[in-house]
Scaffold this active site. Structure first.
Site, PDB file in Angstrom:
ATOM      1  N   ARG A  89       0.844  -1.197   0.000  1.00 34.97           N
ATOM      2  CA  ARG A  89       0.000   0.000   0.000  1.00 34.97           C
ATOM      3  C   ARG A  89       0.877   1.245   0.000  1.00 34.97           C
ATOM      4  NH1 ARG A  89      -4.641   0.381   4.413  1.00 34.97           N
ATOM      5  NH2 ARG A  89      -2.851   0.867   5.707  1.00 34.97           N
ATOM      6  N   ASP A  93       0.682  -3.102  12.083  1.00 37.32           N
ATOM      7  CA  ASP A  93       1.070  -3.560  10.748  1.00 37.32           C
ATOM      8  C   ASP A  93       1.362  -5.060  10.798  1.00 37.32           C
ATOM      9  OD1 ASP A  93       2.827  -4.287   8.509  1.00 37.32           O
ATOM     10  OD2 ASP A  93       2.737  -2.164   8.031  1.00 37.32           O
ATOM     11  N   ASP A 143       4.814  -6.288   9.448  1.00 47.30           N
ATOM     12  CA  ASP A 143       5.925  -5.988  10.354  1.00 47.30           C
ATOM     13  C   ASP A 143       5.911  -6.903  11.570  1.00 47.30           C
ATOM     14  OD1 ASP A 143       7.009  -4.010   8.809  1.00 47.30           O
ATOM     15  OD2 ASP A 143       5.996  -2.365   9.845  1.00 47.30           O
TER      16      ASP A 143
END
Ligand code: PRP
Ligand code: URA
Length: 215
Positions: free
Chosen positions: A110, A206, A209
């Site tokens: 994104r 996230d 991550d």
């Protein structure tokens, strides 16, 4: 489980074990190792339910007692398609259930400003039109990545598509279902909303991550 807004193509699993595991995932103190394990376990639990309509055919099997007719999964091999990166975390969970499945990959990220998905990789198995395709991505936020991934799969001939996501925002579910009303969307949790950065609230941050220990 229940149907989101009475849409039979949007299935929300609200099993207590899934809820418990999602709570562990949300916790900012949960480390990479445990987070990764949770993603895999949840994918397996969701996959078990989502695949409850797999076709079967009878084969003859000789037990130690007698010979009988007994069902096995039929048809062409299933395909799991993770949306890179975070969707990769769900693949092993599905492969525990269907070890012979093929795995395709769609790479999307994104844009941090526009939140629009950008493709950087796409490799899918042949004869997609004859296979059941299970797309995995733990997060369905704006729905942009999910919609783009299903677009690619359809462009490559895919027809029978199930989309598995652990946490979804209402905006994402609605966008994906509107763009692709013919697919089945399975989620384990519908969260409140997106924030201004298009992150799911309360969400878990996230997912990529947290699975890969980056950042
Ligand atoms: C995350 C997530 C989804 C996407 C969801 O990926 O894994 O693919 O965002 O957001 P959307 O519904 O608004 O499109 P990201 O783009 O952060 O890439 P990554 O998995 O490589 O971290
Ligand atoms: N992608 C993520 O990993 N988390 C979000 O909350 C939204 C998109």
């Amino acid at each position: 489980m229940y149907y989101y807004k009475d849409n039979p193509n949007i299935i929300v699993f609200d099993h207590p074990l899934l809820k418990h595991k999602i709570t562990l995932m949300r916790d900012e103190n949960t480390g990479t190792n445990e987070f990764r394990k949770m993603v895999e376990e949840i994918a397996m639990l969701m996959g078990y339910e989502a695949l409850n309509d797999l076709p079967t055919e009878n084969v003859t099997v000789k037990t130690p007692i007698e010979t009988c007719e007994s069902p096995v999964i039929s048809g062409k091999k299933l395909v799991v398609v993770p949306i890179l990166r975070a969707g990769l975390g769900m693949v092993e969970g599905i492969l525990h259930l269907v070890p012979s499945a093929k795995v395709g990959h769609i790479g999307l990220y994104r844009d941090p400003e526009t939140h629009q998905p950008h493709e950087y990789y796409c490799k899918l198995p042949s004869s997609l039109e004859e296979r059941l395709i299970v797309v995995t991505d733990p997060m369905l936020a704006t729905g942009g990545s999910g919609t783009a991934a299903v677009d690619f799969i359809k462009q490559h001939g895919g027809k029978h598509i199930k989309f598995l996501s652990i946490i979804a925002a209402p905006e994402g579910i609605e966008a994906l279902a509107k763009a692709h009303p013919d697919i089945q969307i399975y989620v384990a949790q519908v969260d409140r909303e997106l924030n201004k950065d298009a992150y799911i609230c309360p969400g878990l941050g996230d997912a990529g991550d947290r699975i890969f220990g980056t950042k």
